[in-house]
Design a protein around this motif. Structure first.
Motif, PDB file in Angstrom:
ATOM      1  N   THR A 198      50.033   4.191 -74.309  1.00 44.26           N
ATOM      2  CA  THR A 198      51.408   4.212 -73.792  1.00 44.26           C
ATOM      3  C   THR A 198      51.481   4.643 -72.325  1.00 44.26           C
ATOM      4  O   THR A 198      52.505   4.466 -71.686  1.00 44.26           O
ATOM      5  N   LEU A 228      67.866   7.688 -58.336  1.00 47.35           N
ATOM      6  CA  LEU A 228      67.866   6.226 -58.306  1.00 47.35           C
ATOM      7  C   LEU A 228      68.950   5.785 -57.323  1.00 47.35           C
ATOM      8  O   LEU A 228      70.124   6.099 -57.501  1.00 47.35           O
ATOM      9  N   ARG A 243      66.192  13.531 -64.652  1.00 50.95           N
ATOM     10  CA  ARG A 243      65.550  14.414 -65.615  1.00 50.95           C
ATOM     11  C   ARG A 243      64.686  15.492 -64.978  1.00 50.95           C
ATOM     12  O   ARG A 243      63.619  15.208 -64.452  1.00 50.95           O
ATOM     13  N   ARG A 253      54.425   6.021 -66.175  1.00 54.48           N
ATOM     14  CA  ARG A 253      53.513   5.700 -67.289  1.00 54.48           C
ATOM     15  C   ARG A 253      53.274   4.196 -67.331  1.00 54.48           C
ATOM     16  O   ARG A 253      52.222   3.730 -67.750  1.00 54.48           O
ATOM     17  N   GLU A 254      54.298   3.464 -66.892  1.00 52.28           N
ATOM     18  CA  GLU A 254      54.166   2.013 -66.912  1.00 52.28           C
ATOM     19  C   GLU A 254      53.088   1.560 -65.916  1.00 52.28           C
ATOM     20  O   GLU A 254      52.236   0.738 -66.238  1.00 52.28           O
ATOM     21  N   LEU A 312      49.694   2.491 -67.230  1.00 54.51           N
ATOM     22  CA  LEU A 312      49.237   1.604 -68.296  1.00 54.51           C
ATOM     23  C   LEU A 312      48.771   0.266 -67.721  1.00 54.51           C
ATOM     24  O   LEU A 312      47.746  -0.278 -68.132  1.00 54.51           O
ATOM     25  N   LYS A 358      45.048  -1.214 -68.106  1.00 55.39           N
ATOM     26  CA  LYS A 358      44.743  -2.528 -68.685  1.00 55.39           C
ATOM     27  C   LYS A 358      43.975  -3.368 -67.687  1.00 55.39           C
ATOM     28  O   LYS A 358      43.040  -4.067 -68.059  1.00 55.39           O
ATOM     29  N   LEU A 399      60.250   5.689 -78.581  1.00 56.30           N
ATOM     30  CA  LEU A 399      60.052   5.693 -77.138  1.00 56.30           C
ATOM     31  C   LEU A 399      61.284   6.341 -76.516  1.00 56.30           C
ATOM     32  O   LEU A 399      62.414   5.954 -76.803  1.00 56.30           O
ATOM     33  N   THR A 400      61.056   7.366 -75.700  1.00 58.49           N
ATOM     34  CA  THR A 400      62.178   7.980 -74.993  1.00 58.49           C
ATOM     35  C   THR A 400      61.848   8.012 -73.506  1.00 58.49           C
ATOM     36  O   THR A 400      60.684   7.913 -73.122  1.00 58.49           O
ATOM     37  N   LEU A 401      62.881   8.160 -72.687  1.00 58.52           N
ATOM     38  CA  LEU A 401      62.635   8.260 -71.248  1.00 58.52           C
ATOM     39  C   LEU A 401      62.050   9.618 -70.904  1.00 58.52           C
ATOM     40  O   LEU A 401      61.245   9.754 -70.011  1.00 58.52           O
ATOM     41  N   ALA A 421      66.302   0.974 -65.636  1.00 61.47           N
ATOM     42  CA  ALA A 421      65.853   1.114 -64.243  1.00 61.47           C
ATOM     43  C   ALA A 421      64.454   1.696 -64.198  1.00 61.47           C
ATOM     44  O   ALA A 421      63.722   1.491 -63.247  1.00 61.47           O
ATOM     45  N   GLU A 422      64.087   2.423 -65.248  1.00 58.98           N
ATOM     46  CA  GLU A 422      62.796   3.099 -65.193  1.00 58.98           C
ATOM     47  C   GLU A 422      61.694   2.399 -65.987  1.00 58.98           C
ATOM     48  O   GLU A 422      60.527   2.572 -65.684  1.00 58.98           O
ATOM     49  N   LEU A 423      62.090   1.669 -67.031  1.00 58.82           N
ATOM     50  CA  LEU A 423      61.077   1.011 -67.851  1.00 58.82           C
ATOM     51  C   LEU A 423      61.394  -0.479 -67.941  1.00 58.82           C
ATOM     52  O   LEU A 423      62.489  -0.862 -68.352  1.00 58.82           O
ATOM     53  N   SER A 424      60.405  -1.293 -67.574  1.00 58.19           N
ATOM     54  CA  SER A 424      60.627  -2.739 -67.566  1.00 58.19           C
ATOM     55  C   SER A 424      60.615  -3.278 -68.999  1.00 58.19           C
ATOM     56  O   SER A 424      60.133  -2.616 -69.924  1.00 58.19           O
ATOM     57  N   TYR A 448      57.169  -3.586 -70.521  1.00 58.79           N
ATOM     58  CA  TYR A 448      56.629  -2.325 -71.033  1.00 58.79           C
ATOM     59  C   TYR A 448      57.256  -1.967 -72.376  1.00 58.79           C
ATOM     60  O   TYR A 448      56.538  -1.642 -73.337  1.00 58.79           O
ATOM     61  N   ASP A 503      55.871  -4.129 -75.103  1.00 59.52           N
ATOM     62  CA  ASP A 503      54.512  -3.675 -75.433  1.00 59.52           C
ATOM     63  C   ASP A 503      54.558  -2.439 -76.313  1.00 59.52           C
ATOM     64  O   ASP A 503      53.808  -2.311 -77.280  1.00 59.52           O
ATOM     65  N   MET A 504      55.439  -1.535 -75.926  1.00 61.64           N
ATOM     66  CA  MET A 504      55.505  -0.255 -76.633  1.00 61.64           C
ATOM     67  C   MET A 504      56.053  -0.424 -78.041  1.00 61.64           C
ATOM     68  O   MET A 504      55.695   0.329 -78.943  1.00 61.64           O
TER      69      MET A 504
END
Ligand SMILES: Cc1cc2nc3c(=O)[nH]c(=O)nc-3n(C[C@H](O)[C@H](O)[C@H](O)COP(=O)(O)OP(=O)(O)OC[C@H]3O[C@@H](n4cnc5c(N)ncnc54)[C@H](O)[C@@H]3O)c2cc1C
Lengths: 739, 295
Positions: free
Chosen positions: A610, A654, A671, A728-729, A732, A736, B192-194, B267-270, B273, B276-277
């Motif tokens: 992950t 952001l 956060r 994390r993205e 990952l 890969k 899955l959490t931010l 905005a933070e996770l595409s 992704y 995949d998760m």
């Protein structure tokens, strides 16, 4: 006077006292600004720009004025007060007629209740003539029609150089070049911005959430055209600031302006959203670095070229110093930095705990790590080989860097835990790794004032202008005085936080309080002790050179016998209160430089499937000279590290691509790390004694954190992340890609 | 800050509650833990009247029913039972460990002290932890209406859309009933959490039984991938009735899930992704659940 301070060679302090106001804070008895209620008090609420860049053409308050409870509205159309501390390079008005970001303050509505003020403010309608705008560094640099400021949209270059960098890059055996970036952040103090002001004739009183009552007073007086003595600033309890409550704030001025117009006390209170948008945070950076080294690990030169997104306004005081610090980590032959501040139509930036420190450490400490692995060297060894022994010219007043690095590595068990990264064969499960980063930060000396007195009952009273923004400054001042005067801590009282009653203090910013104000406290307390000894001589007929004051008693130094308590002594002398009012102005000698140092060690666990990173261990080793109070000093270090963890793993403002506004102005979406993400943080201090007393501490703990974590991620995975916060993205994807 | 004024009622009985609800028809909202309603009101959602049901007796109980042999056959969890209560209840931990595990992973301690099972299911956020687990455990929702008329429907029928359920304006969810099986069970919940303690982006809740010979009652419930929490029926049938479930089977199911369901991006996770998760977390949940029964 300085001689007295220089003579001090105290052993390492083992004092560890809880903050003297801990109980009242925890029990809700401490009276913060929001807890003040003054008769006939009104509430003001700001209204702000909805466009990123433009000129205010018209303001219609007719709907707002219909709101029950509405009292007054003030805007840029009738009030042109300047806020000098709001922008360092140009002129900024409290109420902008030329708005430069979505959220720029245009005016304020005053009403009888908080709710009425909020409602009415939301009903004010503003017309603008819009202007071209930019929301990031590239578009500012690439847009010739853009005029955020008339005399150019950038500040700089700030150049810092020594040695012949080009020569070093030509002659060194290994050269590496990398790009790093850091994000816009927010200070996120628990207490959002707030101010309460009222007038009595032409005397102004402000109850401010400020980091410095005197700085606040002087700023307000200047901006409102008053003599400083006409302004009283009170600031007893604060919910943190980390640099964004420094000096006079626009909300202090707004409270004063609204109060003058309405003739009533006015409280201005920001919501969390206002706080995110209207109070500055940390600037972001785009950095290109080069490093030159020899195969034996010797670093010869570093080059830093950076552009920093400083928003529409910069409150940072040192012109152009948007990247600063790492030139004092290592002894290199040459250093070459060229830094620009780039304006954008986004919220303001300014001070946040070691303003340029962590951004600068992140890139340099990551790059040095990259070089260590490139050379096949242990990263701790690399630091040990190169850490700064002496400044370029002259000498450090004290330097505990070596102890930080070597003892830190020992305590952490670095030798046993660090392994050369291997090729990852597994694709699932957790992998762990360790990282190190070091840092240094300035530790100035300067003007301090204190009044210390002892009354006829033997109670010691320390009066300073500190505000105790969260650093434990009150406790620190009391400990210094009690230790120096020989009076028990429990018999020591503190007066603080009010310009009317307390002498000047720089306030809590720039890691200065303990050094600046504390030096004056120490000297005043020393004078008290010396007076007590003279009184002892007079009363008991024993030469003062044979007397000591310890734990509230007059003691015969020859046989250690207690002659009398200080209370009895004061009584016997027939004297009333003895008061010492002291101003100190310590200064470094020619060629001296004064710095603090730290080495941090981190362990992470990375989920290979992950990309999630969990920080599993953290250790910090610091040289801040003499530690006055271990407990609060440790808390400062841990607090700084927690902020650094946020910067590394979770925090990012952001910024909208379409209008530059902040898309996550809430604690739900921005956060900060929570307890579950924070491992137990072990803190150690060196035994360093600095001739000028305790060194700085508040800022340096945040500096090495991001790189220590990033370096640990590399050690665990072989993936180097160069953008903050670590994603994390991205991790990952890289993992890969490597397979 | 809640800007709009509102009326507040605190009825002592269901009867009284229904009276208030009918008097303020369409304007009144029930409040339980307030962990969703209050934030919404702070965001500006106008609620003219709130009816606090916390003083109504009987809504906080956890009741066990037993079959003829004295084995627990079902557990009824009162609407006002908090996440913390669920997490700490011995009968729940013993008989419905998936429910206990799910509750213990919701938000932060502060949320778990106040948030209730009734509130979570009535609120019906598509990604809420308990909605997915209620589906995985074949929960039935017990509802009372005016005149104390009661009815009960399956969780599946209860969830209608995002923040939309089968509850009528004048009805109250009083309890949630979970069947309990004596068979060996495996379960897991993965999300899955931010950030730690944040609302799930998506959640996978898995429950299965094994009668010693084969796997049965495979339940794979997903939250956050559609309008409501859903059961991945086709994927379940792929595994149901098997004597053994291999890593390859699980990989296949995980892949199939990503072909049928679409988690959101941010905005933070595409999207790449999160998709995949979805496969990774489904696989993790299934592997853990299967391992529990195969040792
Ligand atoms: C910071 C934060 C983090 C959170 N994280 C998570 C998380 O990770 N996972 C998660 O699932 N949830 C999370 N939540 C939401 C939380 O679970 C809520 O508690 C839950 O959604 C609602 O339960 P409640 O008892 O608080 O209901 P309330 O907020 O009181 O009510 C919610 C809705 O349900 C209705 N309602 C409540 N009880 C009944 C009833 N008995 N009959 C009929 N209608 C009723 C109300 O009218 C309202 O519309 C989080 C909330 C917060 C504030």
């Amino acid at each position: 006077m300085m001689e007295a301070v220089l003579e001090r060679q105290h052993a390492k302090s083992h004092v560890s006292e809880p903050r003297i106001d801990a109980r009242e804070r925890v029990m809700g008895l401490a009276k913060y600004t929001a807890d003040w209620h003054v008769k006939d008090m009104l509430y003001a609420r700001i209204f702000t720009s909805t466009v990123p860049h433009g000129i205010v053409k018209n303001i219609d308050s007719s709907e707002a004025a219909k709101t029950p409870g509405f009292v007054d509205m003030v805007s840029c159309l009738e009030d042109s007060t300047l806020w000098e501390a709001g922008e360092r390079e140009h002129v900024r008005r409290v109420f902008a007629d030329h708005v430069r970001f979505v959220g720029d303050c245009i005016g304020a509505v005053t009403a009888t209740t908080r709710i009425a003020a909020k409602k009415a403010a939301s009903l004010v309608s503003v017309q603008y003539e819009e202007l071209p705008a930019s929301f990031n560094i590239d578009s500012t640099l690439g847009n010739s029609n853009l005029k955020i400021w008339d005399n150019g949209n950038t500040i700089g270059p700030l150049k810092f150089e020594y040695g012949d960098a080009e020569e070093e890059f030509r002659n060194s055996q290994v050269v590496m070049e990398r790009h790093y970036s850091t994000s816009r952040l927010h200070n996120v103090p628990l207490e959002p911005a707030i101010s309460l002001a009222w007038w009595d004739g032409d005397n102004l009183t402000v109850v401010a959430a400020t980091q410095s009552v005197h700085g606040c007073r002087n700023g307000i007086a200047k901006d409102l055209g008053l003599l400083p003595e006409k302004v009283r600033v009170i600031g007893y309890y604060k919910g943190g600031g980390f640099g964004n409550k420094i000096n006079s704030m626009n909300y202090d001025l707004i409270a004063a302006i609204c109060s003058r117009r309405t003739g009533k006390p006015v409280m201005v209170e920001y919501s969390r959203e206002d706080e995110f948008i209207n109070v500055h945070g940390r600037w972001s950076t785009d950095q290109d670095l080069r490093i030159a080294a020899d195969r034996d690990g010797r670093i010869n030169a570093v080059e830093v070229k950076a552009n920093c997104d400083i928003g529409a306004y910069t409150r940072h005081m040192k012109r152009g110093h948007f990247i600063e610090g790492p030139e004092h980590y290592y002894s290199t032959e040459a250093w070459n930095a060229e830094i620009y501040g780039v304006y954008t139509n986004t919220p303001a930036t300014g001070h946040m705990r070691a303003p340029p420190g962590p951004q600068s450490a992140f890139s340099v400490e990551s790059l040095v790590d990259e070089m260590a692995y490139e050379l096949g060297m242990d990263p701790v060894e690399m630091r040990f080989k190169n850490y700064i022994r002496h400044p370029n010219s002259g000498k450090f007043t004290s330097n505990g860097f070596e102890e930080c690095i070597t003892r830190g590595a020992e305590e952490f068990g670095w030798k046993q835990r660090w392994k050369r990264p291997e090729k990852q064969n597994t694709r699932r499960g957790l992998v762990t790794g360790v990282g190190v980063a070091i840092g240094s930060w300035h530790s100035g000396l300067g003007h301090g004032e204190a009044i210390v007195s002892i009354d006829s009952t033997g109670v010691l009273e320390v009066n300073t202008g500190v505000v105790d923004i969260g650093t434990g400054a009150k406790t620190t001042m009391a400990l210094i005085a009690s230790g120096e005067a020989g009076i028990p801590f429990s018999d020591t009282r503190v007066i603080w936080g009010d310009t009317e009653t307390s002498p000047f203090s720089v306030g809590e910013s720039g890691s200065r309080t303990t050094g600046f104000t504390g030096t004056a406290v120490r000297e005043a307390a020393r004078q008290i002790r010396s007076d007590l000894l003279s009184i002892g001589e007079k009363v008991h007929g024993i030469s003062s050179s044979k007397l000591e004051i310890k734990e509230g008693n007059l003691i015969h130094s020859g046989n250690g016998n207690v002659i009398s308590s200080v209370r009895e002594l004061m009584h016997a002398s027939g004297n009333g209160r003895i008061t010492k009012s002291v101003t100190t102005e310590p200064a470094l000698k020619e060629g001296e430089e004064r710095f603090v140092f730290a080495a941090h060690f981190a362990e992470v666990a990375v989920d290979l499937e992950t990309g999630e990173v969990k920080l599993t261990d953290y250790l910090a080793y610091h040289d801040s000279g003499e530690i006055v109070n271990r407990l609060t000093a440790e808390s400062q270090v841990q607090g700084g590290i927690v902020m650094g963890i946020g910067m590394a793993l979770t925090e990012k403002l952001l910024i909208s691509k379409t209008d530059g506004s902040i898309e996550n102005p809430s604690l739900l979406l921005y956060r900060i790390p929570n307890m579950a993400q924070i491992p137990k943080i072990k803190v150690f201090f060196t035994d360093t004694i600095d001739p000028y007393g305790p060194k700085s501490l508040g800022e340096i703990p945040i500096i090495p954190v991001t790189a220590a974590i990033g370096n640990a991620i590399f050690n665990a995975t072989g993936v180097r992340l160069r953008n903050l916060p670590f994603s994390r993205e991205e991790l990952l994807r890289e993992l890969k890609g490597k397979k | 800050m809640i800007i709009e004024p509102f009326q507040y009622f605190s009825p002592q009985s269901l009867d009284e509650a229904f009276e208030i609800l009918s008097e303020h028809h369409g304007e009144a909202k029930i409040i339980a833990g307030g962990q969703s309603l209050i934030p919404l009101m702070k965001m500006g959602v106008e609620v003219p009247c709130i009816v606090d049901i916390k003083k109504i007796p009987g809504l906080k109980a956890i009741e066990l029913s037993k079959d003829g042999l004295g084995n627990v056959s079902s557990i009824k969890v009162g609407a006002l039972v908090t996440y913390n209560d669920i997490e700490g209840s011995n009968p729940v931990k013993k008989n419905l460990p998936l429910l206990a595990k799910t509750a213990s992973g919701i938000g932060h301690p502060l949320i778990r002290n106040r948030g209730t099972i009734g509130g979570s299911l009535s609120h019906c956020d598509p990604a809420a932890d308990l909605c997915a687990t209620a589906l995985a455990l074949n929960a039935r929702i017990c509802i009372t209406g005016p005149g104390l008329k009661t009815r009960s429907i399956s969780a599946d029928e209860f969830f209608k859309g995002p923040l939309e359920t089968d509850l009528q304006d004048d009805e109250i969810l009083t309890a949630v009933e979970f069947p309990v099986s004596a068979m060996k069970m495996g379960y897991d919940v993965q999300k899955l959490t931010l950030g730690h303690g944040d609302f799930p982006v998506f959640i996978v809740s898995v429950s299965l039984h094994n009668d010693g010979k084969k796997f049965t009652d495979i339940a794979i419930a997903l939250g956050g991938v559609g309008e409501t929490a859903v059961r991945a029926g086709e994927c379940e049938s792929l595994l149901n009735g098997r004597e053994s479930i291999t890593d390859e089977d699980i990989l296949e199911v995980s892949k199939m899930i990503t072909e049928k369901y679409d988690p959101p991006s941010s905005a933070e996770l595409s999207h790449d992704y999160t998709l995949d998760m979805l496969a990774v977390y489904t696989r993790k949940a299934l592997i853990n659940a299967v391992q529990m029964v195969t040792g």
